[in-house]
Enzyme design. Structure first.
Site, PDB file in Angstrom:
ATOM      1  N   LEU A 516       0.703  -1.079   0.025  1.00  0.00           N
ATOM      2  CA  LEU A 516       0.050  -0.156  -0.003  1.00  0.00           C
ATOM      3  C   LEU A 516       1.032   1.339  -0.090  1.00  0.00           C
ATOM      4  O   LEU A 516       0.296   2.362  -0.437  1.00  0.00           O
ATOM      5  CB  LEU A 516      -0.997  -0.198   1.115  1.00  0.00           C
ATOM      6  N   GLN A 518       4.866   2.864   1.580  1.00  0.00           N
ATOM      7  CA  GLN A 518       6.281   3.054   2.440  1.00  0.00           C
ATOM      8  C   GLN A 518       6.082   3.840   3.418  1.00  0.00           C
ATOM      9  O   GLN A 518       6.144   5.027   3.221  1.00  0.00           O
ATOM     10  CB  GLN A 518       7.212   2.935   1.557  1.00  0.00           C
ATOM     11  N   GLY A 519       5.853   3.611   4.838  1.00  0.00           N
ATOM     12  CA  GLY A 519       5.618   4.601   5.879  1.00  0.00           C
ATOM     13  C   GLY A 519       7.142   4.803   6.398  1.00  0.00           C
ATOM     14  O   GLY A 519       8.154   4.211   5.848  1.00  0.00           O
ATOM     15  N   GLY A 520       7.055   5.781   7.489  1.00  0.00           N
ATOM     16  CA  GLY A 520       8.291   5.977   8.036  1.00  0.00           C
ATOM     17  C   GLY A 520       9.031   4.733   8.648  1.00  0.00           C
ATOM     18  O   GLY A 520      10.108   4.863   9.009  1.00  0.00           O
ATOM     19  N   GLY A 522       8.523   1.460   7.769  1.00  0.00           N
ATOM     20  CA  GLY A 522       8.481   0.098   6.976  1.00  0.00           C
ATOM     21  C   GLY A 522       7.265   0.314   6.155  1.00  0.00           C
ATOM     22  O   GLY A 522       6.445   0.995   6.098  1.00  0.00           O
ATOM     23  N   LYS A 538       1.758  -3.655   8.809  1.00  0.00           N
ATOM     24  CA  LYS A 538       2.958  -2.790   8.794  1.00  0.00           C
ATOM     25  C   LYS A 538       4.182  -3.578   9.182  1.00  0.00           C
ATOM     26  O   LYS A 538       4.074  -4.082  10.214  1.00  0.00           O
ATOM     27  CB  LYS A 538       2.771  -1.572   9.789  1.00  0.00           C
ATOM     28  N   ASP A 635       4.026  12.795  14.685  1.00  0.00           N
ATOM     29  CA  ASP A 635       4.161  12.885  13.105  1.00  0.00           C
ATOM     30  C   ASP A 635       2.951  12.823  12.491  1.00  0.00           C
ATOM     31  O   ASP A 635       2.610  12.017  11.472  1.00  0.00           O
ATOM     32  CB  ASP A 635       4.995  11.563  12.699  1.00  0.00           C
TER      33      ASP A 635
END
Ligand SMILES: *[C@@H]1O[C@H](CO)[C@@H](O)[C@H](O)[C@H]1NC(C)=O
Ligand SMILES: *[C@@H]1O[C@H](CO)[C@@H](O)[C@H](O)[C@H]1NC(C)=O
Ligand SMILES: *[C@@H]1O[C@H](CO)[C@@H](O)[C@H](O)[C@H]1NC(C)=O
Ligand SMILES: *[C@@H]1O[C@H](CO)[C@@H](O)[C@H](O)[C@H]1NC(C)=O
Ligand SMILES: *[C@@H]1O[C@H](CO)[C@@H](O)[C@H](O)[C@H]1NC(C)=O
Ligand SMILES: *[C@@H]1O[C@H](CO)[C@@H](O)[C@H](O)[C@H]1NC(C)=O
Ligand SMILES: *[C@@H]1O[C@H](CO)[C@@H](O)[C@H](O)[C@H]1NC(C)=O
Ligand SMILES: *[C@@H]1O[C@H](CO)[C@@H](O)[C@H](O)[C@H]1NC(C)=O
Ligand SMILES: *[C@@H]1O[C@H](CO)[C@@H](O)[C@H](O)[C@H]1NC(C)=O
Ligand SMILES: *[C@@H]1O[C@H](CO)[C@@H](O)[C@H](O)[C@H]1NC(C)=O
Ligand SMILES: *[C@@H]1O[C@H](CO)[C@@H](O)[C@H](O)[C@H]1NC(C)=O
Ligand SMILES: *[C@@H]1O[C@H](CO)[C@@H](O)[C@H](O)[C@H]1NC(C)=O
Length: 827
Positions: A516, A518-520, A522, A538, A635
């Protein structure tokens, strides 16, 4: 949709670069002098003008100067700074051989002249970079100027202009401050490059050194630690500032330039002896200070050069003195006289000498140091120092790349300053006299001291062993009493622990197709459990400082936070080195995908946007106040707000700091966040409280209303910042211009304005001025007039309350050492 930034930048470019060259071809020739009747010479692009001016309106004192053709008269060069022409009779002319002369029409007094030239067919022009040059008619001005104003600077250094020495001709270009803002005659301060020893940047008052900017370390001056991060301002591709320094047999010069940019930038030695850098802010029609050096609020030791004397060390943070290791304060016990070696050195010191590392320093005065730029490593540098009997210390001379070059000092060390951990300093290796020499010198007295030390050490050791023993016995007893405690602990986890196989199956073995985003922390995958339930997975890529139990514990606490506006954590998986969080799946994705997408954003009308704002505010209030944990998100941003199928906003990624076992509130060394959403106090000092989230909420709210991104822009490109843009339009009463096109303003203008005002209240520079989420909700829920007026947002102007902490710090705190920052992706 193109971001506001790009649009603004284009506007900026258009407004400065492509001004009509109405007076193109302006030249001063022997037959075309300039009189003080308003005539000027303009550069080809129209950026600079040369002519007569008075620094104070109405004053009879007239000067020849060069200024920017902008709405604020900014003089960058003055010819006759010492001798103004009184009245309007001045005339700048050129003799047949090209020599420039400033005379008075009535008498033939010469107020100023250039050096004497011998040209055939001379002409003088102002170039687009601000350089006033005399050359042969038609020749290339950048290569064949016979005389140029850049060789005779006043108080301003422009991009491309050199500060320092042409060693073959002895030409020394230095900056001299104006006496006062209304008087360009030479003031108290001179800034220049001192070529004694290894070249350094210095500021003098008369012959006294006021401040030592230090030697060049390949990236910046040793005394301006922020230059190490500032070298290339890559935060916004639009503006890249390069610092350069050349030191060789021909020259010792510093200069800077902007890459691919026509922005106006200048460095000025101001009336207080500070080097200030300014960028022209075209929206605000004013100069934006980008920071100044020295920064004594940052480094109090810069108040005075060498306040701790020889071999003294000043700082960090306060101007307190200590002696270098191996030295003691002189017998007169005054710091001015400095420190002397504890052990006298007899003859040439040993090749066996050792070195102590003094970390994070502004290197000592290099006026008596020697450099070897070809030394490849620190080890070779050390050898070079060891081989030279008088070498007292060494350091790398070039920090660029892996570090190379070698600086050695062969005298006492002066003006050595320690930076605090926030500033990147340089390591200095100070020679210690060989310890064997120490042994020989031991007296009976010190033997006695040694004996007593031995006794104390053994007593402490015995006590320690005893306490260890009793501790062990106690723990054994405790364990037998509560022996099955450990077993039961796992059972009261009401958080489902997923099996790694289950998750792999659900996500098609973490296939790219299921990704879905790429977050901070992972990548995130979409998954479907066998039962049919959709989940978001996640996969944490970052290693946590936590043990498995603490991790589980935190995840369980976070999972207990349940609110309509929070994404629900369903469980986790800790297996095979993997740490995975499983969330409910949000079919509509993240808010940023709607806000910043031209087509999708039209789906969001005012009512929906209002509901989203309210939902986020409620979720945040719950995190801050109503939950048991009091979570600071740290964040919050558009991509961390997810939308369910009814477009209900849900905050995601909360509690990550807890999961990673980081400090809960107060001050952090590791700034985690996203440019554009970070509050100034957090970005600069790592200080965080709920007011950090309030700031991010304010930015988010303004983004929701305008549909524009507040891109992370600190210093160099401030004028491109959405907050700054909104603020200037707000002050002009034109802020409705920025409201997203898909919102029908006519129906709800008052509501929208009110909402923008709340947003502005949230992004105020000082945390205490920002409302709590509780007040924000009250304001959002209620439509009474809002009496309170917002003050200036953080990051718009440095002349706010945080002015003393100039921008350099921001950049510094954003250094890669302790910051993990996500850049919003352009769309
Ligand atoms: C000065 O700048 C303005 C625009 O800012 C431009 O219209 C004008 O032509 C310029 N003046 C000269 C003499 O080039
Ligand atoms: C150039 O002309 C000026 C003024 O006429 C004169 O003083 C100067 O000596 C001349 N220089 C040379 C090199 O001839
Ligand atoms: C420069 O020289 C050219 C021809 O070589 C001439 O046409 C022009 O007028 C001269 N310009 C000036 C300013 O003397
Ligand atoms: C120093 O000045 C001379 C004379 O103007 C010039 O030819 C030379 O290129 C200059 N050197 C440097 C390194 O700029
Ligand atoms: C600054 O430059 C001028 C001109 O080259 C020179 O006379 C003066 O001594 C310099 N001042 C310092 C402090 O270097
Ligand atoms: C500047 O322009 C050059 C040539 O157009 C390009 O190669 C370079 O990448 C640009 N640099 C930046 C920072 O945009
Ligand atoms: C010089 O710059 C510093 C730092 O920006 C500022 O505080 C000071 O007021 C300036 N002095 C003058 C005379 O402008
Ligand atoms: C240096 O150390 C070595 C071994 O520790 C020793 O043999 C030698 O004598 C020492 N050299 C000097 C000059 O003290
Ligand atoms: C200096 O830094 C080095 C490595 O960065 C570290 O090993 C050493 O302990 C530090 N020394 C002091 C006195 O902090
Ligand atoms: C500089 O260092 C290199 C390599 O360490 C060495 O070969 C050279 O002799 C040194 N130069 C001087 C002047 O000491
Ligand atoms: C030590 O280095 C200094 C500076 O380079 C030099 O002047 C001196 O001659 C050297 N001494 C020895 C013994 O090599
Ligand atoms: C400093 O090091 C960098 C990277 O190794 C190199 O490119 C640069 O030329 C060096 N500068 C000097 C002055 O030696």
């Amino acid at each position: 949709m193109k971001s506001a930034i790009i649009a603004c930048f284009l506007y900026f470019l258009l407004s400065t670069a492509f001004t009509s060259p109405s007076n193109a071809g302006d030249a001063l020739t022997p037959r075309r002098p300039i009189s003080d009747d308003g005539s000027t010479l303009t550069s080809d692009g129209g950026r600079f003008q040369l002519g007569f001016f008075s620094p104070v309106a109405g004053s009879p004192n007239r000067y020849i100067g060069i200024w920017y053709n902008i709405s604020v008269r900014t003089v960058v060069w003055v010819a006759n700074r010492r001798s103004p022409v009184t009245g309007r009779s001045g005339r700048l002319s050129m003799s047949e051989n090209g020599t420039l002369l400033l005379t008075d029409g009535r008498s033939s007094t010469i107020y100023w002249s250039s050096s004497s030239l011998a040209l055939q067919e001379p002409e003088a022009r102002v170039l687009e970079n601000g350089n006033f040059v005399v050359m042969e008619n038609g020749s290339n001005p950048s290569s064949s100027a016979a005389w140029k104003s850049f060789d005779h600077p006043t108080d301003t250094l422009l991009p491309g202009m050199k500060l320092g020495w042409n060693l073959s001709t002895g030409l020394n270009r230095n900056l001299t401050s104006w006496a006062t803002s209304g008087d360009p005659s030479p003031g108290d301060y001179v800034a220049g490059i001192d070529v004694a020893g290894v070249p350094q940047l210095l500021v003098w008052s008369g012959t006294r050194q006021i401040w030592r900017g230090g030697s060049w370390n390949g990236i910046g001056f040793s005394g301006i630690p922020v230059m190490r991060q500032d070298n290339t301002l890559t935060q916004n591709n639009a503006l890249t500032l390069h610092y350069e320094f050349a030191s060789n047999a021909d020259e010792a010069v510093y200069w800077f330039y902007l890459e691919n940019s026509t922005s106006l930038l200048r460095l000025v030695l101001n009336g207080s002896g500070l080097l200030e850098r300014f960028l022209w802010y075209d929206f605000g029609k004013r100069w934006m200070p980008l920071g100044a050096a020295p920064d004594t609020s940052r480094n109090p030791c810069d108040e005075r050069v060498s306040s701790c004397g020889a071999n003294g060390v000043c700082g960090p943070r306060a101007s307190t003195c200590t002696c270098l290791q191996g030295f003691r304060l002189n017998s007169r016990r005054t710091w001015g006289d400095g420190c002397e070696r504890e052990l006298p050195t007899a003859g040439c010191r040993s090749r066996n000498d050792t070195f102590v590392t003094v970390n994070n320093t502004k290197l000592p005065d290099t006026s008596k140091a020697t450099v070897n730029r070809s030394t490849a490593s620190l080890d070779m540098c050390r050898d070079w120092c060891l081989r030279n009997c008088s070498c007292t210390a060494y350091a790398a001379s070039n920090l660029s790349g892996n570090g190379s070059g070698c600086l050695i000092w062969t005298s006492d060390l002066y003006d050595l300053t320690l930076y605090d951990n926030e500033d990147p300093g340089q390591d200095l290796y100070v020679r210690q006299v060989e310890s064997r020499a120490l042994n020989k010198g031991l007296s009976a007295n010190s033997l006695l001291r040694r004996a007593s030390v031995l006794i104390i050490v053994s007593v402490v050791l015995v006590a320690f062993l005893l306490s260890l023993l009793s501790c062990w016995i106690w723990r054994r007893k405790k364990r037998s009493l509560y022996c099955d405690e450990e077993e039961t602990e796992g059972k009261d986890l009401d958080l489902p622990l997923f099996d790694l196989n289950t998750i792999a199956e659900a996500t098609n073995n973490f296939s790219e197709n299921n990704k879905l985003g790429q977050g901070g922390f992972g990548p995130v995958y979409k998954g479907r459990l066998v039962e049919g339930q959709e989940i978001a997975v996640k996969r944490l890529s970052k290693t946590s400082s936590q043990g498995v139990d603490e991790f589980k514990n935190e995840v369980m606490l976070i999972a207990k936070l349940q609110h309509r506006n929070l994404v629900r954590l369903l469980g986790c998986c800790i297996q095979g080195g993997e740490r995975i969080l499983v969330y409910e799946y949000m079919p509509n994705g993240s808010l940023d995908a709607f806000l910043f997408d031209g087509a999708k954003s039209t789906l969001l009308d005012w009512k929906m946007r209002q509901d989203i704002i309210l939902g986020i505010a409620r979720g945040l209030l719950y995190l801050h106040q109503d939950s048991r944990l009091r979570i600071i998100h740290r964040d919050l941003k558009a991509s961390n707000v997810l939308l369910d199928k009814e477009m209900t906003p849900k905050i995601s990624d909360f509690g990550m700091a807890r999961i990673f076992g980081e400090d809960i509130e107060g001050n952090t060394r590791r700034v985690v966040g996203t440019y554009g959403y970070m509050s100034p106090e957090y970005a600069m000092h790592g200080i965080f409280s709920v007011k950090l989230d309030v700031f991010s909420f304010g930015v988010l709210l303004l983004e929701i209303i305008t549909g524009r991104k507040n891109r992370g822009v600190y210093h160099s490109t401030l004028y491109l910042n959405l907050l700054g843009h909104i603020w200037s339009l707000w002050k002009e009463g034109k802020v409705m211009e920025l409201v997203n096109e898909s919102i029908d303003h006519s129906l709800s203008a008052a509501e929208i304005l009110r909402c923008i005002k709340i947003g502005l209240l949230c992004v105020q520079e000082r945390p205490r001025d920002r409302p709590t989420m509780y007040s924000v909700l009250k304001m959002l829920d209620n439509d009474n007039a809002l009496e309170i007026e917002p003050s200036q947002p953080g990051f718009v102007d440095f002349r706010g309350p945080l002015h003393q902490t100039n921008l350099s710090i921001r950049k510094q705190d954003l250094s890669r050492n302790y910051v993990s920052v996500t850049m919003p992706q352009g769309r």
